[in-house]
Scaffold this motif. Sequence first.
Motif, PDB file in Angstrom:
ATOM      1  N   LEU A 268       0.830  -1.211   0.000  1.00 20.70           N
ATOM      2  CA  LEU A 268       0.000   0.000   0.000  1.00 20.70           C
ATOM      3  C   LEU A 268       0.864   1.261   0.000  1.00 20.70           C
ATOM      4  N   GLN A 269       2.127   1.144   0.422  1.00 18.27           N
ATOM      5  CA  GLN A 269       3.034   2.288   0.393  1.00 18.27           C
ATOM      6  C   GLN A 269       3.450   2.648  -1.038  1.00 18.27           C
ATOM      7  N   GLU A 270       3.296   1.712  -1.973  1.00 20.24           N
ATOM      8  CA  GLU A 270       3.627   1.975  -3.374  1.00 20.24           C
ATOM      9  C   GLU A 270       2.478   2.630  -4.128  1.00 20.24           C
ATOM     10  N   VAL A 271       1.342   2.772  -3.465  1.00 21.73           N
ATOM     11  CA  VAL A 271       0.145   3.334  -4.080  1.00 21.73           C
ATOM     12  C   VAL A 271      -0.029   4.770  -3.601  1.00 21.73           C
TER      13      VAL A 271
ATOM     14  N   ARG B 212      -6.414   4.829   6.874  1.00 28.26           N
ATOM     15  CA  ARG B 212      -5.820   6.168   7.014  1.00 28.26           C
ATOM     16  C   ARG B 212      -4.813   6.195   8.157  1.00 28.26           C
ATOM     17  N   GLU B 213      -5.123   5.520   9.259  1.00 23.51           N
ATOM     18  CA  GLU B 213      -4.180   5.440  10.391  1.00 23.51           C
ATOM     19  C   GLU B 213      -2.910   4.709  10.001  1.00 23.51           C
TER      20      GLU B 213
ATOM     21  N   ASN C 199      -3.537   6.818   1.700  1.00 24.79           N
ATOM     22  CA  ASN C 199      -4.402   7.861   1.153  1.00 24.79           C
ATOM     23  C   ASN C 199      -5.578   7.171   0.475  1.00 24.79           C
ATOM     24  N   ILE C 200      -6.725   7.123   1.153  1.00 21.57           N
ATOM     25  CA  ILE C 200      -7.886   6.402   0.646  1.00 21.57           C
ATOM     26  C   ILE C 200      -9.021   7.386   0.390  1.00 21.57           C
ATOM     27  N   GLU C 201      -9.670   7.233  -0.750  1.00 24.48           N
ATOM     28  CA  GLU C 201     -10.807   8.075  -1.118  1.00 24.48           C
ATOM     29  C   GLU C 201     -11.988   7.193  -1.487  1.00 24.48           C
ATOM     30  N   CYS C 202     -13.156   7.543  -0.962  1.00 20.42           N
ATOM     31  CA  CYS C 202     -14.371   6.780  -1.227  1.00 20.42           C
ATOM     32  C   CYS C 202     -15.319   7.638  -2.050  1.00 20.42           C
TER      33      CYS C 202
END
Length: 156
Positions: free
Chosen positions: A125-128, A146-147, A151-154
Amino acid sequence: IALDGGSTTLEIARRLDNISLTVITNDVYIISELVLKDHIRLVVPGGYRVRNMLAGQEAVAYVKSLNIQKAFLSATAVNIEQGLSIYTGDFIEYKQALVSTARKVYAVTDHHKFGHTALRTFASLQEVDVLLTDSGLPSETVKKFREAGVNIECGD
């Protein structure tokens, strides 16, 4: 941009306006969708067909030679520890080539894929740069990601 093979990236292709844009894809369904949009320059990396996608060293080498601004990647499963994973090894190197080549990497997955792990991890997930999902993801799960620094967007 690069659209990796998958149902979510196919939906992105369907929603693309017929504008001046270069799209790299290995998915024959996306190719069929975009070939009708004459302002989009369609780039197909080649290789051999596995189900609806092209794979192989030819495709990997070609992608590594490109200057991709944004790559949109699909995954079978998304997990905080194991990252993005799929079941077949046929597409691992192609997906990794997209991750290493693109200036910005977007993972696009629906909420059903979160918390699961498939057989083979192709990216942490660090590569995204951005993890995009639908609004069905529980807020507690969004908070956990997020914690963890994701970086997540819905969206809808």
